[in-house]
Enzyme design. Structure first.
Site, PDB file in Angstrom:
ATOM      1  N   ALA A   1      49.818  -1.035  29.074  1.00  0.00           N
ATOM      2  CA  ALA A   1      49.927  -2.487  29.185  1.00  0.00           C
ATOM      3  C   ALA A   1      51.177  -2.785  30.013  1.00  0.00           C
ATOM      4  O   ALA A   1      52.110  -1.976  30.054  1.00  0.00           O
ATOM      5  CB  ALA A   1      50.052  -3.093  27.796  1.00  0.00           C
TER       6      ALA A   1
ATOM      7  N   GLU B   1      44.209   4.200  26.077  1.00  0.00           N
ATOM      8  CA  GLU B   1      43.267   3.454  25.219  1.00  0.00           C
ATOM      9  C   GLU B   1      42.058   2.968  26.028  1.00  0.00           C
ATOM     10  O   GLU B   1      40.940   2.944  25.527  1.00  0.00           O
ATOM     11  CB  GLU B   1      43.998   2.282  24.550  1.00  0.00           C
ATOM     12  CG  GLU B   1      45.056   2.774  23.576  1.00  0.00           C
ATOM     13  CD  GLU B   1      45.922   1.644  23.045  1.00  0.00           C
ATOM     14  OE1 GLU B   1      46.786   1.156  23.801  1.00  0.00           O
ATOM     15  OE2 GLU B   1      45.714   1.242  21.893  1.00  0.00           O
TER      16      GLU B   1
ATOM     17  N   GLU C   1      53.914   4.295  22.818  1.00  0.00           N
ATOM     18  CA  GLU C   1      54.307   2.975  22.303  1.00  0.00           C
ATOM     19  C   GLU C   1      55.469   3.034  21.321  1.00  0.00           C
ATOM     20  O   GLU C   1      56.311   2.134  21.300  1.00  0.00           O
ATOM     21  CB  GLU C   1      53.107   2.273  21.642  1.00  0.00           C
ATOM     22  CG  GLU C   1      52.111   1.682  22.622  1.00  0.00           C
ATOM     23  CD  GLU C   1      51.001   2.647  23.014  1.00  0.00           C
ATOM     24  OE1 GLU C   1      51.160   3.878  22.824  1.00  0.00           O
ATOM     25  OE2 GLU C   1      49.970   2.171  23.524  1.00  0.00           O
TER      26      GLU C   1
ATOM     27  N   GLY D   1      48.166   1.714  26.751  1.00  0.00           N
ATOM     28  CA  GLY D   1      46.917   0.997  26.984  1.00  0.00           C
ATOM     29  C   GLY D   1      46.015   1.671  28.011  1.00  0.00           C
ATOM     30  O   GLY D   1      44.806   1.456  28.003  1.00  0.00           O
TER      31      GLY D   1
HETATM   32  N1  CAA Z   1      54.335  -1.758  32.618  1.00  0.00           N
HETATM   33  C1  CAA Z   1      54.927  -2.356  33.650  1.00  0.00           C
HETATM   34  N2  CAA Z   1      55.394  -1.684  34.727  1.00  0.00           N
HETATM   35  C2  CAA Z   1      55.214  -0.339  34.745  1.00  0.00           C
HETATM   36  C3  CAA Z   1      54.587   0.339  33.696  1.00  0.00           C
HETATM   37  C4  CAA Z   1      54.118  -0.432  32.592  1.00  0.00           C
HETATM   38  N3  CAA Z   1      53.461   0.119  31.561  1.00  0.00           N
HETATM   39  N4  CAA Z   1      54.573   1.660  33.996  1.00  0.00           N
HETATM   40  C5  CAA Z   1      55.170   1.784  35.182  1.00  0.00           C
HETATM   41  N5  CAA Z   1      55.545   0.592  35.655  1.00  0.00           N
HETATM   42  C6  CAA Z   1      56.243   0.278  36.896  1.00  0.00           C
HETATM   43  C7  CAA Z   1      57.710   0.636  36.814  1.00  0.00           C
HETATM   44  O1  CAA Z   1      58.428  -0.377  36.170  1.00  0.00           O
HETATM   45  C8  CAA Z   1      58.037   0.794  38.269  1.00  0.00           C
HETATM   46  O2  CAA Z   1      58.193  -0.485  38.849  1.00  0.00           O
HETATM   47  P1  CAA Z   1      59.499  -0.831  39.750  1.00  0.00           P
HETATM   48  O3  CAA Z   1      59.350   0.086  40.936  1.00  0.00           O
HETATM   49  O4  CAA Z   1      59.321  -2.272  40.061  1.00  0.00           O
HETATM   50  O5  CAA Z   1      60.676  -0.495  38.905  1.00  0.00           O
HETATM   51  C9  CAA Z   1      56.780   1.399  38.871  1.00  0.00           C
HETATM   52  O6  CAA Z   1      55.741   1.109  37.947  1.00  0.00           O
HETATM   53  C10 CAA Z   1      56.846   2.908  39.024  1.00  0.00           C
HETATM   54  O7  CAA Z   1      57.222   3.475  37.777  1.00  0.00           O
HETATM   55  P2  CAA Z   1      58.452   4.466  37.567  1.00  0.00           P
HETATM   56  O8  CAA Z   1      59.501   4.205  38.590  1.00  0.00           O
HETATM   57  O9  CAA Z   1      58.865   4.382  36.125  1.00  0.00           O
HETATM   58  O10 CAA Z   1      57.758   5.862  37.880  1.00  0.00           O
HETATM   59  P3  CAA Z   1      58.179   7.288  37.321  1.00  0.00           P
HETATM   60  O11 CAA Z   1      57.397   8.267  38.112  1.00  0.00           O
HETATM   61  O12 CAA Z   1      59.644   7.440  37.285  1.00  0.00           O
HETATM   62  O13 CAA Z   1      57.666   7.315  35.804  1.00  0.00           O
HETATM   63  C11 CAA Z   1      56.082   6.903  34.031  1.00  0.00           C
HETATM   64  C12 CAA Z   1      56.284   7.244  35.528  1.00  0.00           C
HETATM   65  C13 CAA Z   1      56.521   8.088  33.157  1.00  0.00           C
HETATM   66  C14 CAA Z   1      54.600   6.679  33.838  1.00  0.00           C
HETATM   67  C15 CAA Z   1      56.901   5.630  33.675  1.00  0.00           C
HETATM   68  O14 CAA Z   1      56.603   4.621  34.607  1.00  0.00           O
HETATM   69  C16 CAA Z   1      56.633   5.079  32.292  1.00  0.00           C
HETATM   70  O15 CAA Z   1      57.091   5.629  31.320  1.00  0.00           O
HETATM   71  N6  CAA Z   1      55.872   3.963  32.208  1.00  0.00           N
HETATM   72  C17 CAA Z   1      55.627   3.267  30.980  1.00  0.00           C
HETATM   73  C18 CAA Z   1      54.617   4.032  30.118  1.00  0.00           C
HETATM   74  C19 CAA Z   1      54.436   3.320  28.794  1.00  0.00           C
HETATM   75  O16 CAA Z   1      55.331   3.201  27.992  1.00  0.00           O
HETATM   76  N7  CAA Z   1      53.183   2.849  28.533  1.00  0.00           N
HETATM   77  C20 CAA Z   1      52.881   2.128  27.325  1.00  0.00           C
HETATM   78  C21 CAA Z   1      52.994   0.654  27.575  1.00  0.00           C
HETATM   79  S1  CAA Z   1      52.904  -0.300  26.091  1.00  0.00           S
HETATM   80  C22 CAA Z   1      51.248  -0.443  25.732  1.00  0.00           C
HETATM   81  O17 CAA Z   1      50.395   0.072  26.457  1.00  0.00           O
HETATM   82  C23 CAA Z   1      50.946  -1.228  24.511  1.00  0.00           C
HETATM   83  C24 CAA Z   1      49.542  -1.217  24.080  1.00  0.00           C
HETATM   84  O18 CAA Z   1      49.028  -0.238  23.542  1.00  0.00           O
HETATM   85  C25 CAA Z   1      48.731  -2.413  24.168  1.00  0.00           C
END
Ligand code: CAA
Length: 259
Positions: free
Chosen positions: A69, A117, A137, A114
């Site tokens: 998400a 999921e 999460e 998500g």
């Molecule tokens: N939401 C919003 N933006 C996201 C994102 C997310 N879930 N995942 C990645 N992005 C964005 C980053 O913020 C970044 O944007 P900027 O360049 O503007 O900063 C861009 O995508 C590239 O990401 P990274 O620079 O972080 O890339 P990386 O290679 O260093 O890392 C990653 C990759 C490990 C996937 C890392 O991006 C990450 O940990 N992302 C979040 C993963 C996460 O926590 N997902 C769960 C979300 S909560 C959820 O899903 C709730 C639910 O169940 C409903």
């Protein structure tokens, strides 16, 4: 079929396999409100189009299927907004699970939160060798909110699901296969591997596939055997049943009409 979308690409090939690519590669295809709205509308279109026999859901770009998400979108949400967000996710992902055609997630990179999921709501999952799956999460102070607590538990059982949810750890393709999280790892091109898996299914009788989805979904419920018997019986009224049995006896390939 409309392709009037900003955040996803909907393509249909001659082979009657539709592909939805979530298309926010710079944000690793994170699921925001607009993605959900467009996904909902694309699913409605697919459901109405009888020529489409299977669906692939994937992510644009080299790096991600869907990284979850959109964290930036919900960072300031209160309880009410967050509950609504979760329920909207449930509704759209349920629509995927309830489609009467085979739906496959082609996991071409990160499938996190998500995103994982979303893949769990598909009937099948094929991953690239570089795919990474996980429910991180808890590292955000949350739990999965798009059905992951329910679907993952059905898939791998209570203890394994809790381990993955409570550790938030990332799982690479090989381990994901060992755990039964995915059906297969694509040897070469993931799109080709996905289409190959679906091509065997779309040759079969469409109404039989539809009833197989409905019957398997009842597994574990008291009504499961009753439902199976009724769905089995219903198929005896179809033209495709007559065609399938005739083709068998005439030693030829069946030509199914979906009727
Ligand atoms: N939401 C919003 N933006 C996201 C994102 C997310 N879930 N995942 C990645 N992005 C964005 C980053 O913020 C970044 O944007 P900027 O360049 O503007 O900063 C861009 O995508 C590239 O990401 P990274 O620079 O972080 O890339 P990386 O290679 O260093 O890392 C990653 C990759 C490990 C996937 C890392 O991006 C990450 O940990 N992302 C979040 C993963 C996460 O926590 N997902 C769960 C979300 S909560 C959820 O899903 C709730 C639910 O169940 C409903």
């Amino acid at each position: 079929m409309s392709s009037d979308f900003e955040m996803l690409i909907l393509e249909v090939e001659d082979s009657r396999i539709a592909t939805i690519s979530i298309n926010r590669p710079k944000q690793l295809n994170a699921l925001n409100n607009q993605v959900f709205e467009e996904l909902d509308s694309a699913l409605d279109q697919i459901e109405k189009d009888e020529s489409i026999r299977a669906l692939i859901i994937t992510g644009s770009g080299e790096k991600a299927f869907v990284a979850g998400a959109d964290i930036k979108e919900f960072a300031d949400f209160d309880k009410e907004q967050a509950t609504k967000l979760s329920k909207r996710g449930h509704k759209v992902f349920q629509k995927i699970e309830d489609l009467s055609i085979p739906v496959l997630a082609a996991i071409n990179g990160y499938a996190l939160g998500g995103g994982f999921e979303l893949a769990l709501s598909c009937h099948f999952r094929v991953a690239s060798k570089a795919a990474v799956l996980g429910l991180p999460e808890v590292s955000l102070g949350l739990i999965p909110g798009y059905g992951g607590t329910q679907r993952l538990t059905k898939l791998v059982g209570y203890s394994k699901a809790l381990e993955l949810i409570m550790s938030g750890r990332f799982v690479k393709a090989e381990e994901a296969f060992q755990l039964g999280l995915i059906n297969s790892i694509a040897e070469g091109d993931i799109s080709e591997a996905s289409k190959k898996m679906l091509s065997g299914m779309i040759k079969q009788a469409p109404l039989a596939l539809k009833n197989a989805i409905l019957a398997v979904k009842e597994a574990g419920n008291d009504s499961g055997y009753e439902m199976e018997a009724n769905l089995f019986g219903d198929l005896f009224n179809t033209a495709d049943f007559k065609e399938g049995t005739s083709a068998f006896m005439e030693k030829r390939k069946p030509n199914f009409s979906g009727k």
